[in-house]
Scaffold this motif. Structure first.
Motif, PDB file in Angstrom:
ATOM      1  N   LEU A 127      -3.077 -11.689  22.753  1.00 56.39           N
ATOM      2  CA  LEU A 127      -1.994 -11.683  21.763  1.00 56.39           C
ATOM      3  C   LEU A 127      -0.668 -12.205  22.304  1.00 56.39           C
ATOM      4  O   LEU A 127       0.091 -12.844  21.573  1.00 56.39           O
ATOM      5  CB  LEU A 127      -1.790 -10.247  21.248  1.00 56.39           C
ATOM      6  CG  LEU A 127      -2.878  -9.714  20.312  1.00 56.39           C
ATOM      7  CD1 LEU A 127      -2.758  -8.196  20.174  1.00 56.39           C
ATOM      8  CD2 LEU A 127      -2.786 -10.366  18.956  1.00 56.39           C
ATOM      9  N   PRO A 165      -1.712 -10.041  14.524  1.00 55.57           N
ATOM     10  CA  PRO A 165      -2.194  -8.711  14.916  1.00 55.57           C
ATOM     11  C   PRO A 165      -3.222  -8.116  13.951  1.00 55.57           C
ATOM     12  O   PRO A 165      -4.099  -7.352  14.362  1.00 55.57           O
ATOM     13  CB  PRO A 165      -0.915  -7.871  14.945  1.00 55.57           C
ATOM     14  CG  PRO A 165       0.166  -8.852  15.238  1.00 55.57           C
ATOM     15  CD  PRO A 165      -0.237 -10.102  14.521  1.00 55.57           C
ATOM     16  N   LYS A 176       1.129  -7.066  21.230  1.00 53.20           N
ATOM     17  CA  LYS A 176       1.619  -8.438  21.133  1.00 53.20           C
ATOM     18  C   LYS A 176       3.043  -8.566  21.659  1.00 53.20           C
ATOM     19  O   LYS A 176       3.391  -9.554  22.312  1.00 53.20           O
ATOM     20  CB  LYS A 176       1.563  -8.919  19.672  1.00 53.20           C
ATOM     21  CG  LYS A 176       1.933 -10.399  19.497  1.00 53.20           C
ATOM     22  CD  LYS A 176       1.696 -10.862  18.072  1.00 53.20           C
ATOM     23  CE  LYS A 176       2.019 -12.348  17.920  1.00 53.20           C
ATOM     24  NZ  LYS A 176       1.100 -13.218  18.679  1.00 53.20           N
TER      25      LYS A 176
END
Length: 295
Positions: free
Chosen positions: A176, A183, A244
């Motif tokens: 990520l 996500p 992320k």
């Protein structure tokens, strides 16, 4: 700013809320069936969300797909199963205490494989957060909750569970960070991969249809839907946002704070909260403040 940290803390709160419901469901459903059922509901909700968003053609690099699905297999499919096994041998309280190994393990694995270096203040924050959680969880409880059928086996399953959780977190972070992967899509891939493992494990125990018979209850199904919506669909989505935008070790430490959120929920249900528990929460909050301050 701080969206990863806020997402992690919100996910921890939702996990705490759903844990109360899952605790009731666990009296009627086996852990594997419960895990698979909530995963199936979450997959349906995520797909519905993607349809509403018209986000059905994502730009997903093959490498990201591989690492996200592997993280689902390791972290959700195998890691959660090992965690349920550890509960059977150590009891819920001790199994939760062992879970505090996950944040430092995540930070170390991220350091080795992602070269994510945390400063001294961040490490201090992790130690305080994990220490506060451990202080709360390790509080002496009634003898009925202090069972240990096989300590060595329980510790082995618990260490495997924490390694699975930490490895899955680092794989998610690697897929990520600094990419355009959504996500929500990463959450779908992780849950789907974990569900495949769970289907194999559940089918190895006999007829899947037979094991799902208790879900025909009009009382269980609504509770399962609510718990899956809060604790799997929303929480996993927020977890992926945290991975992320936040270093893996910090994100995992904040995600591990769900036991702290259980305390006010338990108090609202009539449980007595001790001074030790309050002190542990204060220590953990100091650690959270340090972690957020380093972001």
């Amino acid at each position: 700013m701080l969206r990863g940290e806020i997402a992690a803390l919100t996910a921890a709160f939702l996990w705490a809320l759903s844990t109360v419901i899952f605790g009731r469901l666990g009296k009627s459903l086996s852990p594997l069936v419960l895990n698979l059922a909530k995963g199936g509901i979450a997959i349906a909700l995520i797909v519905l969300t993607l349809v509403i968003q018209q986000n059905l053609q994502p730009q997903l690099p093959p490498a990201a797909i591989f690492w996200l699905m592997l993280s689902g297999v390791v972290g959700i499919g195998l890691g959660d199963t090992a965690y349920f096994k550890s509960i059977n041998h150590l009891g819920a309280r001790r199994a939760l205490l062992m879970e505090t190994l996950a944040p430092p393990l995540t930070a170390l694995i991220a350091l080795i494989f992602l070269q994510e270096r945390l400063g001294a203040i961040a490490w201090c924050g992790i130690v305080l957060t994990v220490g506060g959680i451990a202080w709360v969880i390790s509080e002496r409880v009634p003898a009925a909750d202090q069972y240990s059928f096989n300590l060595k086996t329980g510790l082995l399953w618990s260490v495997l569970a924490q390694l699975g959780q930490a490895s899955g977190a680092v794989m998610s972070r690697g897929a990520l960070a600094n990419t355009t992967v959504d996500p929500l899509w990463s959450g779908l891939l992780r849950i789907a991969a974990g569900a495949i493992v769970l289907v194999i494990l559940v089918s190895s125990r006999g007829s899947i249809r037979q094991q799902f018979i208790p879900l025909r209850s009009r009382q269980l199904l609504p509770l399962l839907g609510i718990a899956a919506f809060l604790g799997t669909y929303l929480a996993i989505w927020l977890q992926q946002i945290a991975f992320k935008f936040t270093p893996a070790g910090i994100a995992q430490a904040l995600l591990a704070t769900s036991p702290l959120f259980v305390l006010p929920i338990a108090a609202s249900l009539g449980d007595r909260i001790t001074g030790r528990a309050v002190l542990g929460v204060m220590i953990a909050i100091a650690g959270i403040w340090l972690l957020i301050g380093t972001s």
